[in-house]
Write a protein that holds these residues in place. Structure first.
Motif, PDB file in Angstrom:
ATOM      1  N   GLN A   3       0.831  -1.204   0.000  1.00 47.35           N
ATOM      2  CA  GLN A   3       0.000   0.000   0.000  1.00 47.35           C
ATOM      3  C   GLN A   3       0.868   1.256   0.000  1.00 47.35           C
ATOM      4  O   GLN A   3       1.941   1.296   0.609  1.00 47.35           O
ATOM      5  N   LEU A   4       0.363   2.274  -0.704  1.00 47.49           N
ATOM      6  CA  LEU A   4       0.987   3.592  -0.735  1.00 47.49           C
ATOM      7  C   LEU A   4      -0.103   4.650  -0.620  1.00 47.49           C
ATOM      8  O   LEU A   4      -1.206   4.470  -1.140  1.00 47.49           O
ATOM      9  N   GLU A   5       0.222   5.767   0.009  1.00 46.19           N
ATOM     10  CA  GLU A   5      -0.671   6.916  -0.026  1.00 46.19           C
ATOM     11  C   GLU A   5      -0.468   7.657  -1.356  1.00 46.19           C
ATOM     12  O   GLU A   5       0.599   7.576  -1.973  1.00 46.19           O
ATOM     13  N   GLY A   6      -1.485   8.380  -1.772  1.00 46.16           N
ATOM     14  CA  GLY A   6      -1.413   9.083  -3.046  1.00 46.16           C
ATOM     15  C   GLY A   6      -0.225  10.023  -3.135  1.00 46.16           C
ATOM     16  O   GLY A   6       0.451  10.095  -4.173  1.00 46.16           O
ATOM     17  N   VAL A   7       0.057  10.749  -2.060  1.00 48.64           N
ATOM     18  CA  VAL A   7       1.180  11.698  -2.083  1.00 48.64           C
ATOM     19  C   VAL A   7       2.511  10.955  -2.181  1.00 48.64           C
ATOM     20  O   VAL A   7       3.459  11.442  -2.804  1.00 48.64           O
ATOM     21  N   GLU A   8       2.591   9.766  -1.575  1.00 45.80           N
ATOM     22  CA  GLU A   8       3.816   8.971  -1.666  1.00 45.80           C
ATOM     23  C   GLU A   8       4.043   8.493  -3.091  1.00 45.80           C
ATOM     24  O   GLU A   8       5.164   8.515  -3.598  1.00 45.80           O
ATOM     25  N   PHE A   9       2.956   8.047  -3.727  1.00 42.14           N
ATOM     26  CA  PHE A   9       3.069   7.577  -5.108  1.00 42.14           C
ATOM     27  C   PHE A   9       3.482   8.726  -6.028  1.00 42.14           C
ATOM     28  O   PHE A   9       4.316   8.560  -6.913  1.00 42.14           O
ATOM     29  N   ALA A  10       2.906   9.918  -5.822  1.00 43.45           N
ATOM     30  CA  ALA A  10       3.239  11.082  -6.651  1.00 43.45           C
ATOM     31  C   ALA A  10       4.710  11.454  -6.491  1.00 43.45           C
ATOM     32  O   ALA A  10       5.381  11.811  -7.469  1.00 43.45           O
ATOM     33  N   ARG A  11       5.239  11.365  -5.265  1.00 44.13           N
ATOM     34  CA  ARG A  11       6.654  11.689  -5.036  1.00 44.13           C
ATOM     35  C   ARG A  11       7.575  10.653  -5.678  1.00 44.13           C
ATOM     36  O   ARG A  11       8.702  10.963  -6.069  1.00 44.13           O
ATOM     37  N   LEU A  12       7.077   9.434  -5.787  1.00 45.26           N
ATOM     38  CA  LEU A  12       7.881   8.359  -6.349  1.00 45.26           C
ATOM     39  C   LEU A  12       8.138   8.534  -7.844  1.00 45.26           C
ATOM     40  O   LEU A  12       9.173   8.130  -8.368  1.00 45.26           O
ATOM     41  N   THR A  24       4.755  15.674 -20.438  1.00 44.93           N
ATOM     42  CA  THR A  24       5.551  15.169 -19.324  1.00 44.93           C
ATOM     43  C   THR A  24       5.746  13.665 -19.470  1.00 44.93           C
ATOM     44  O   THR A  24       4.893  12.961 -20.007  1.00 44.93           O
ATOM     45  N   TYR A  25       6.880  13.195 -18.988  1.00 44.61           N
ATOM     46  CA  TYR A  25       7.178  11.768 -18.922  1.00 44.61           C
ATOM     47  C   TYR A  25       7.588  11.466 -17.481  1.00 44.61           C
ATOM     48  O   TYR A  25       8.329  12.232 -16.872  1.00 44.61           O
ATOM     49  N   ALA A  26       7.110  10.367 -16.953  1.00 45.59           N
ATOM     50  CA  ALA A  26       7.445  10.022 -15.570  1.00 45.59           C
ATOM     51  C   ALA A  26       7.579   8.518 -15.440  1.00 45.59           C
ATOM     52  O   ALA A  26       6.877   7.749 -16.112  1.00 45.59           O
ATOM     53  N   THR A  27       8.504   8.099 -14.576  1.00 51.54           N
ATOM     54  CA  THR A  27       8.675   6.685 -14.273  1.00 51.54           C
ATOM     55  C   THR A  27       8.816   6.512 -12.770  1.00 51.54           C
ATOM     56  O   THR A  27       9.277   7.416 -12.066  1.00 51.54           O
ATOM     57  N   GLY A  28       8.418   5.363 -12.284  1.00 48.50           N
ATOM     58  CA  GLY A  28       8.540   5.077 -10.865  1.00 48.50           C
ATOM     59  C   GLY A  28       8.580   3.580 -10.630  1.00 48.50           C
ATOM     60  O   GLY A  28       8.014   2.810 -11.411  1.00 48.50           O
ATOM     61  N   SER A  29       9.261   3.156  -9.586  1.00 48.12           N
ATOM     62  CA  SER A  29       9.327   1.724  -9.293  1.00 48.12           C
ATOM     63  C   SER A  29       9.713   1.496  -7.840  1.00 48.12           C
ATOM     64  O   SER A  29      10.341   2.351  -7.199  1.00 48.12           O
ATOM     65  N   ILE A  30       9.311   0.336  -7.355  1.00 49.70           N
ATOM     66  CA  ILE A  30       9.777  -0.201  -6.083  1.00 49.70           C
ATOM     67  C   ILE A  30      10.210  -1.633  -6.378  1.00 49.70           C
ATOM     68  O   ILE A  30       9.398  -2.428  -6.870  1.00 49.70           O
ATOM     69  N   PRO A  31      11.468  -1.974  -6.127  1.00 49.86           N
ATOM     70  CA  PRO A  31      11.972  -3.305  -6.484  1.00 49.86           C
ATOM     71  C   PRO A  31      11.083  -4.421  -5.938  1.00 49.86           C
ATOM     72  O   PRO A  31      10.626  -4.374  -4.783  1.00 49.86           O
ATOM     73  N   GLY A  52       1.151   3.017 -17.879  1.00 51.39           N
ATOM     74  CA  GLY A  52       1.425   1.596 -18.019  1.00 51.39           C
ATOM     75  C   GLY A  52       2.253   1.095 -16.845  1.00 51.39           C
ATOM     76  O   GLY A  52       2.996   1.858 -16.211  1.00 51.39           O
ATOM     77  N   ALA A  53       2.139  -0.203 -16.545  1.00 54.69           N
ATOM     78  CA  ALA A  53       2.859  -0.739 -15.399  1.00 54.69           C
ATOM     79  C   ALA A  53       2.966  -2.254 -15.485  1.00 54.69           C
ATOM     80  O   ALA A  53       2.242  -2.918 -16.234  1.00 54.69           O
ATOM     81  N   ARG A  54       3.896  -2.780 -14.707  1.00 62.05           N
ATOM     82  CA  ARG A  54       3.976  -4.213 -14.425  1.00 62.05           C
ATOM     83  C   ARG A  54       3.942  -4.364 -12.912  1.00 62.05           C
ATOM     84  O   ARG A  54       4.751  -3.759 -12.207  1.00 62.05           O
ATOM     85  N   PHE A  55       2.997  -5.136 -12.421  1.00 61.27           N
ATOM     86  CA  PHE A  55       2.831  -5.313 -10.986  1.00 61.27           C
ATOM     87  C   PHE A  55       3.270  -6.721 -10.600  1.00 61.27           C
ATOM     88  O   PHE A  55       2.620  -7.708 -10.942  1.00 61.27           O
ATOM     89  N   GLU A  56       4.392  -6.817  -9.888  1.00 60.01           N
ATOM     90  CA  GLU A  56       4.881  -8.107  -9.419  1.00 60.01           C
ATOM     91  C   GLU A  56       4.194  -8.518  -8.126  1.00 60.01           C
ATOM     92  O   GLU A  56       4.320  -9.660  -7.675  1.00 60.01           O
ATOM     93  N   ASP A  57       3.478  -7.579  -7.541  1.00 55.63           N
ATOM     94  CA  ASP A  57       2.682  -7.821  -6.338  1.00 55.63           C
ATOM     95  C   ASP A  57       1.459  -6.929  -6.437  1.00 55.63           C
ATOM     96  O   ASP A  57       1.441  -5.963  -7.199  1.00 55.63           O
ATOM     97  N   GLY A  58       0.410  -7.242  -5.688  1.00 54.54           N
ATOM     98  CA  GLY A  58      -0.745  -6.363  -5.665  1.00 54.54           C
ATOM     99  C   GLY A  58      -0.392  -5.012  -5.054  1.00 54.54           C
ATOM    100  O   GLY A  58       0.447  -4.930  -4.149  1.00 54.54           O
ATOM    101  N   LEU A  59      -1.010  -3.943  -5.555  1.00 60.91           N
ATOM    102  CA  LEU A  59      -0.731  -2.596  -5.059  1.00 60.91           C
ATOM    103  C   LEU A  59      -2.038  -1.864  -4.803  1.00 60.91           C
ATOM    104  O   LEU A  59      -2.954  -1.906  -5.631  1.00 60.91           O
ATOM    105  N   ARG A  60      -2.113  -1.186  -3.669  1.00 62.23           N
ATOM    106  CA  ARG A  60      -3.243  -0.307  -3.365  1.00 62.23           C
ATOM    107  C   ARG A  60      -2.708   1.098  -3.138  1.00 62.23           C
ATOM    108  O   ARG A  60      -1.770   1.293  -2.356  1.00 62.23           O
TER     109      ARG A  60
END
Length: 317
Positions: A3-12, A24-31, A52-60
């Protein structure tokens, strides 16, 4: 589920800006969790977001805040759930579906299951721009206009609808406009108006249950994905049927039912749009474009090009 909060995801999301039309172009990831990208374009009346994304685990993602806008969401790959303030129920988007939502100062939570490929395009309209379009549609759309003017959240369709061939073609032209840079902004605005009208036109259509077997729907989408990449290759209904484990009747009838065009009608559209891109790029002759797009003679290519685009390939538009 991570889980991530919206502001955390935006900062990522690491953003880069181009000089044209506030792109704009943006990328983000958590290993070992997910990696994603976002491409956005903003103008005075609208915005376009491709995510677009690839989710190796569920994300909320919780409490994602946004400004009031009309969202036309086209789900290209994968699935997700969204709980948006102002709406009573969770909205589930599956591959090949779209809907139009009037989002009023939305605070949203999103759930993304584990999946290898997730992608959507969201066309966001400023309320005033959307209202102008509704005004041009006549009395049949007065109720929607009143809801929009009254800043009331609503979904255009109670159940998501299938993306049509015309909508799919419109989205392709939005992301790769076949015009000179000086015409790009005006072209995109007109295409967005056209896409909005195509979306609105489905409101009063009789809903006909699909006759396509559920097990075949995924196969047919895989056929379409294959054609999107390999449309310049030689192919036949027999080879496609064999490769995707569909008999020819199911391939022909199911493809037409799901996407509103025949298999080779779809391929023809992709080839003609590619031919247009080739001719506009310069440095290529009509004969070379004909060969690349699979035509045996210049004359047959010119005839097909003119029939599809409305003018000859040698004419600059």
């Amino acid at each position: 589920m991570y889980q991530l909060e919206g502001v955390e995801f935006a900062r990522l999301m690491k953003r880069e800006f181009s000089t044209s039309f506030e792109t704009t172009y943006a990328t983000g990831s958590i290993p070992n969790r997910f990696d994603c990208y976002a491409q956005g374009l903003k103008a005075d009346d609208f915005s376009i977001l491709r995510f677009g994304a690839r989710f190796e685990d569920g994300l909320r993602i919780n409490n994602m805040q946004d400004a009031t806008h009309v969202s036309i969401h086209f789900q290209l790959h994968g699935c997700s759930d969204a709980l948006i303030s102002g709406f009573d129920a969770t909205s589930t988007m599956n591959r090949g579906q779209f809907n139009l939502l009037n989002c009023v100062n939305p605070v949203s939570s999103f759930v993304f299951p584990k999946q290898k490929r997730y992608e959507y395009v969201c066309v966001g309209l400023k309320p005033a721009f959307f209202n102008e379009i509704l005004l041009s549609c006549g009395e049949a759309y007065d109720n929607l206009l009143q809801q929009s003017r009254g800043a009331r959240p609503f979904a255009l369709f109670p159940d998501n609808k299938k993306i049509s061939h015309l909508q799919s073609s419109g989205l392709s032209l939005l992301t790769e406009p076949p015009v000179a840079d000086s015409l790009r902004n005006a072209y995109i605005k007109n295409k967005i108006t056209e896409l909005t009208l195509l979306t609105l036109s489905g409101q009063y259509e009789t809903r006909i249950p699909t006759a396509v077997n559920t097990a075949d729907v995924e196969k047919l989408h895989s056929v379409k994905d294959h054609l999107d990449i390999h449309y310049l290759d030689s192919m036949s209904l027999r080879s496609l049927s064999r490769d995707f484990l569909l008999n020819e009747f199911k391939l022909k009838a199911g493809f037409k039912k799901l996407f509103g065009t025949t298999v080779f009608g779809y391929v023809q559209g992709l080839r003609m749009n590619h031919a247009l891109t080739l001719m506009r790029s310069g440095g290529i002759t009509v004969g070379e474009a004909a060969v690349i797009t699979g035509y045996l003679s210049d004359a047959s290519f010119i005839r097909a090009f003119k029939q599809y685009h409305g003018y000859s390939p040698g004419t600059q538009k």
